[in-house]
Design a protein around this motif. Structure first.
Motif, PDB file in Angstrom:
ATOM      1  N   GLU A  24       6.833   9.616  10.397  1.00 20.30           N
ATOM      2  CA  GLU A  24       7.657  10.358   9.442  1.00 20.30           C
ATOM      3  C   GLU A  24       7.095  10.290   8.027  1.00 20.30           C
ATOM      4  OE1 GLU A  24      12.016   9.517   9.199  1.00 20.30           O
ATOM      5  OE2 GLU A  24      11.786   9.679  11.396  1.00 20.30           O
ATOM      6  N   ARG A  25       6.659   9.084   7.618  1.00 20.18           N
ATOM      7  CA  ARG A  25       6.243   8.951   6.225  1.00 20.18           C
ATOM      8  C   ARG A  25       4.834   9.474   5.975  1.00 20.18           C
ATOM      9  NH1 ARG A  25       5.420   2.522   5.391  1.00 20.18           N
ATOM     10  NH2 ARG A  25       3.430   2.392   6.469  1.00 20.18           N
ATOM     11  N   CYS A  26       3.994   9.536   7.076  1.00 17.22           N
ATOM     12  CA  CYS A  26       2.734  10.270   6.970  1.00 17.22           C
ATOM     13  C   CYS A  26       1.781   9.804   5.873  1.00 17.22           C
ATOM     14  CB  CYS A  26       3.049  11.695   6.613  1.00 17.22           C
ATOM     15  SG  CYS A  26       3.018  12.967   7.711  1.00 17.22           S
ATOM     16  N   ARG A  27       1.458   8.547   5.792  1.00 18.71           N
ATOM     17  CA  ARG A  27       0.369   8.128   4.902  1.00 18.71           C
ATOM     18  C   ARG A  27      -0.946   8.578   5.539  1.00 18.71           C
ATOM     19  NH1 ARG A  27       1.725   1.993   4.179  1.00 18.71           N
ATOM     20  NH2 ARG A  27       3.155   2.123   2.435  1.00 18.71           N
ATOM     21  N   VAL A  28      -1.790   9.289   4.799  1.00 14.64           N
ATOM     22  CA  VAL A  28      -2.968   9.890   5.439  1.00 14.64           C
ATOM     23  C   VAL A  28      -3.816   8.873   6.186  1.00 14.64           C
ATOM     24  CG1 VAL A  28      -3.283  12.045   4.184  1.00 14.64           C
ATOM     25  CG2 VAL A  28      -4.099   9.920   3.162  1.00 14.64           C
ATOM     26  N   GLU A  29      -4.027   7.710   5.595  1.00 13.34           N
ATOM     27  CA  GLU A  29      -4.894   6.706   6.217  1.00 13.34           C
ATOM     28  C   GLU A  29      -4.354   6.256   7.579  1.00 13.34           C
ATOM     29  OE1 GLU A  29      -3.657   6.494   3.206  1.00 13.34           O
ATOM     30  OE2 GLU A  29      -5.303   6.318   1.761  1.00 13.34           O
ATOM     31  N   GLU A  30      -3.029   6.383   7.767  1.00  5.05           N
ATOM     32  CA  GLU A  30      -2.391   5.782   8.948  1.00  5.05           C
ATOM     33  C   GLU A  30      -2.157   6.760  10.100  1.00  5.05           C
ATOM     34  OE1 GLU A  30       0.126   2.355   6.463  1.00  5.05           O
ATOM     35  OE2 GLU A  30       1.155   4.139   7.188  1.00  5.05           O
ATOM     36  N   THR A  31      -2.621   8.002   9.950  1.00  3.45           N
ATOM     37  CA  THR A  31      -2.281   9.010  10.961  1.00  3.45           C
ATOM     38  C   THR A  31      -2.835   8.693  12.351  1.00  3.45           C
ATOM     39  OG1 THR A  31      -4.121  10.296  10.094  1.00  3.45           O
ATOM     40  CG2 THR A  31      -1.901  10.971   9.413  1.00  3.45           C
TER      41      THR A  31
ATOM     42  N   MET B 259     -11.408   1.148   6.484  1.00  6.24           N
ATOM     43  CA  MET B 259     -11.097   0.178   7.539  1.00  6.24           C
ATOM     44  C   MET B 259     -10.543   0.890   8.774  1.00  6.24           C
ATOM     45  SD  MET B 259      -8.650  -1.627   9.289  1.00  6.24           S
ATOM     46  CE  MET B 259      -7.164  -1.288   8.365  1.00  6.24           C
ATOM     47  N   TYR B 260      -9.628   1.848   8.575  1.00  2.00           N
ATOM     48  CA  TYR B 260      -9.077   2.555   9.744  1.00  2.00           C
ATOM     49  C   TYR B 260     -10.136   3.411  10.440  1.00  2.00           C
ATOM     50  CZ  TYR B 260      -4.242   1.040   9.079  1.00  2.00           C
ATOM     51  OH  TYR B 260      -3.099   0.282   9.005  1.00  2.00           O
ATOM     52  N   GLN B 261     -11.097   3.947   9.655  1.00  2.00           N
ATOM     53  CA  GLN B 261     -12.149   4.782  10.261  1.00  2.00           C
ATOM     54  C   GLN B 261     -13.122   3.940  11.077  1.00  2.00           C
ATOM     55  OE1 GLN B 261     -13.856   6.859   6.876  1.00  2.00           O
ATOM     56  NE2 GLN B 261     -11.832   7.724   6.418  1.00  2.00           N
TER      57      GLN B 261
ATOM     58  N   GLU C 206       6.518  -8.089  -1.599  1.00  2.00           N
ATOM     59  CA  GLU C 206       6.181  -7.505  -0.301  1.00  2.00           C
ATOM     60  C   GLU C 206       4.980  -8.254   0.258  1.00  2.00           C
ATOM     61  OE1 GLU C 206       5.933  -3.273  -0.365  1.00  2.00           O
ATOM     62  OE2 GLU C 206       5.559  -3.116   1.790  1.00  2.00           O
ATOM     63  N   ARG C 207       5.181  -8.865   1.401  1.00  2.00           N
ATOM     64  CA  ARG C 207       4.135  -9.649   2.072  1.00  2.00           C
ATOM     65  C   ARG C 207       3.634 -10.813   1.229  1.00  2.00           C
ATOM     66  NH1 ARG C 207       3.026  -8.284   6.844  1.00  2.00           N
ATOM     67  NH2 ARG C 207       3.142  -6.146   7.540  1.00  2.00           N
ATOM     68  N   SER C 208       2.513 -11.388   1.673  1.00  2.00           N
ATOM     69  CA  SER C 208       1.972 -12.583   1.048  1.00  2.00           C
ATOM     70  C   SER C 208       0.515 -12.708   1.459  1.00  2.00           C
ATOM     71  CB  SER C 208       2.735 -13.812   1.545  1.00  2.00           C
ATOM     72  OG  SER C 208       2.594 -13.917   2.965  1.00  2.00           O
TER      73      SER C 208
ATOM     74  N   THR D 254       6.208  -4.960  -5.407  1.00  2.00           N
ATOM     75  CA  THR D 254       5.837  -4.236  -4.185  1.00  2.00           C
ATOM     76  C   THR D 254       4.346  -4.437  -3.951  1.00  2.00           C
ATOM     77  OG1 THR D 254       5.696  -2.232  -5.494  1.00  2.00           O
ATOM     78  CG2 THR D 254       7.686  -2.520  -4.181  1.00  2.00           C
ATOM     79  N   GLU D 255       3.919  -3.999  -2.782  1.00  2.00           N
ATOM     80  CA  GLU D 255       2.568  -4.318  -2.355  1.00  2.00           C
ATOM     81  C   GLU D 255       1.522  -3.581  -3.184  1.00  2.00           C
ATOM     82  OE1 GLU D 255       1.423  -5.455   2.103  1.00  2.00           O
ATOM     83  OE2 GLU D 255       2.052  -3.408   1.753  1.00  2.00           O
ATOM     84  N   PRO D 256       0.368  -4.228  -3.413  1.00  2.00           N
ATOM     85  CA  PRO D 256      -0.684  -3.551  -4.184  1.00  2.00           C
ATOM     86  C   PRO D 256      -1.449  -2.503  -3.373  1.00  2.00           C
ATOM     87  CG  PRO D 256      -1.262  -5.854  -3.738  1.00  2.00           C
ATOM     88  CD  PRO D 256       0.045  -5.607  -3.085  1.00  2.00           C
TER      89      PRO D 256
ATOM     90  N   LEU E  18     -12.069  -4.544   3.262  1.00  2.00           N
ATOM     91  CA  LEU E  18     -10.643  -4.385   2.940  1.00  2.00           C
ATOM     92  C   LEU E  18      -9.971  -5.736   2.783  1.00  2.00           C
ATOM     93  CD1 LEU E  18      -8.006  -2.742   2.584  1.00  2.00           C
ATOM     94  CD2 LEU E  18      -7.671  -2.996   5.054  1.00  2.00           C
ATOM     95  N   GLN E  19     -10.177  -6.615   3.774  1.00  2.00           N
ATOM     96  CA  GLN E  19      -9.413  -7.872   3.780  1.00  2.00           C
ATOM     97  C   GLN E  19      -9.806  -8.805   2.633  1.00  2.00           C
ATOM     98  OE1 GLN E  19      -6.951  -6.399   6.510  1.00  2.00           O
ATOM     99  NE2 GLN E  19      -6.639  -8.303   5.424  1.00  2.00           N
ATOM    100  N   THR E  20     -11.038  -8.719   2.182  1.00  2.00           N
ATOM    101  CA  THR E  20     -11.437  -9.489   1.005  1.00  2.00           C
ATOM    102  C   THR E  20     -10.650  -9.009  -0.205  1.00  2.00           C
ATOM    103  OG1 THR E  20     -13.662  -9.765   1.869  1.00  2.00           O
ATOM    104  CG2 THR E  20     -13.383 -10.151  -0.471  1.00  2.00           C
TER     105      THR E  20
ATOM    106  N   GLY F  38      10.215  -1.432   6.828  1.00  2.00           N
ATOM    107  CA  GLY F  38      11.214  -1.219   5.776  1.00  2.00           C
ATOM    108  C   GLY F  38      11.149  -2.216   4.630  1.00  2.00           C
ATOM    109  N   LYS F  39      10.016  -2.860   4.454  1.00  2.00           N
ATOM    110  CA  LYS F  39       9.881  -3.877   3.403  1.00  2.00           C
ATOM    111  C   LYS F  39      10.089  -3.293   2.003  1.00  2.00           C
ATOM    112  CE  LYS F  39       5.738  -5.006   4.972  1.00  2.00           C
ATOM    113  NZ  LYS F  39       5.711  -4.154   6.170  1.00  2.00           N
ATOM    114  N   THR F  40       9.413  -2.183   1.736  1.00  2.00           N
ATOM    115  CA  THR F  40       9.530  -1.577   0.402  1.00  2.00           C
ATOM    116  C   THR F  40      10.965  -1.147   0.116  1.00  2.00           C
ATOM    117  OG1 THR F  40       7.226  -0.854   0.449  1.00  2.00           O
ATOM    118  CG2 THR F  40       8.662   0.269  -1.103  1.00  2.00           C
TER     119      THR F  40
END
Ligand code: TTP
Ligand code: MG
Length: 229
Positions: A164-171, A67-69, A102-104, A49-51, A78-80, A31-33
């Motif tokens: 619920e929010r269904c971001r494609v990368e996160e399925t 990264m998820y794949q 959002e985050r750091s 908000t987060e980039p 990704l992390q770089t 719930g950060k955003t």
């Protein structure tokens, strides 16, 4: 509201010398955003908000999806990029007396890079290179943080919000991933057994539904806005 006016007055009084930086941390979908959007309605607060849109599109590439794949292959990539975009956020010029973000750069390293490495999904050499970059940055560039707001949740709740929010990368994210990310937050910000905590921590329990969360944010408004490191 009265609290709001009160906060504004105190900010004006001791805000000349120093701007306030607050980082909101917590599990994926904690719930950060939503928290940031709530506080963005306050005049003297600037919200970053987060980039994440950049992580999904760098010159037409989507390092978050990659990264998820295949985390072993694309974790470093990704992390770089996360590290670069976070540093850019930290160093951007403030436009208000209070900045909430959002985050750091810290959680990107202490939570996400650490998780890739510990779970065996990041080669030693990738971890070493990222770590040297990170250590150089925090030793040579001043990254002020006055307060960490930790939205503390249970992984199961985040799992439901994420579906619920269904971001494609996160399925494909399994509950075990959220449990690992949760534990890393707890060890860092509550147990304080892993990494240096860069600022005092304000814990806000965040399993509740939205109306109650908004109420909790208001209850904590003064504590957040008057934080001094
Ligand atoms: P979060 O930074 O947790 O942001 P969010 O928008 O999901 O959280 P909230 O709902 O509380 O606003 O994660 C964003 C996505 O980016 C998520 O899929 C995890 C991923 N991520 C990494 O893989 N590495 C990182 O270093 C960071 C910061 C995020
Ligand atoms: Mg978010």
């Amino acid at each position: 509201s009265r609290t709001q006016q009160n906060c504004t007055r105190k900010l004006v009084r001791n805000g000349e010398d120093k701007k306030l930086v607050i980082c909101v941390e917590g599990n994926i979908a904690s719930g950060k955003t939503t928290c940031l959007e709530h506080f963005s309605k306050t005049n003297e607060i600037e919200v970053l908000t987060e980039p994440i849109s950049k992580w999904r599109d760098v010159q037409g590439h989507n390092p978050l999806a990659l990264m998820y794949q295949d985390p072993s292959r694309w974790g470093l990539t990704l992390q770089t990029y996360v590290q670069l975009t976070m540093l850019n956020r930290h160093l951007s010029t403030a436009s208000a007396p209070v900045r909430m973000m959002e985050r750091s750069i810290y959680s990107a390293k202490y939570i996400f890079v650490e998780n890739l490495y510990r779970s065996g999904k990041m080669p030693d050499v990738d971890f070493a290179v990222l770590s040297e970059w990170f250590d150089w940055i925090i030793q040579n560039i001043f990254i002020p943080v006055d307060l960490i707001v930790y939205l503390q949740t249970t992984p199961q709740i985040c799992y439901e919000r994420l579906k619920e929010r269904c971001r494609v990368e996160e399925t494909m994210i399994p509950i075990e991933y959220l449990e690992a990310i949760h534990q890393l937050h707890e060890d860092w910000l509550i147990n304080k057994t892993s990494f240096k905590v860069p600022a005092p921590v304000l814990v806000i329990p965040a399993d509740h539904a939205l109306p109650k969360m908004l109420h909790k944010y208001e209850e904590n408004r003064e504590k957040i806005l008057l934080a001094r490191n």
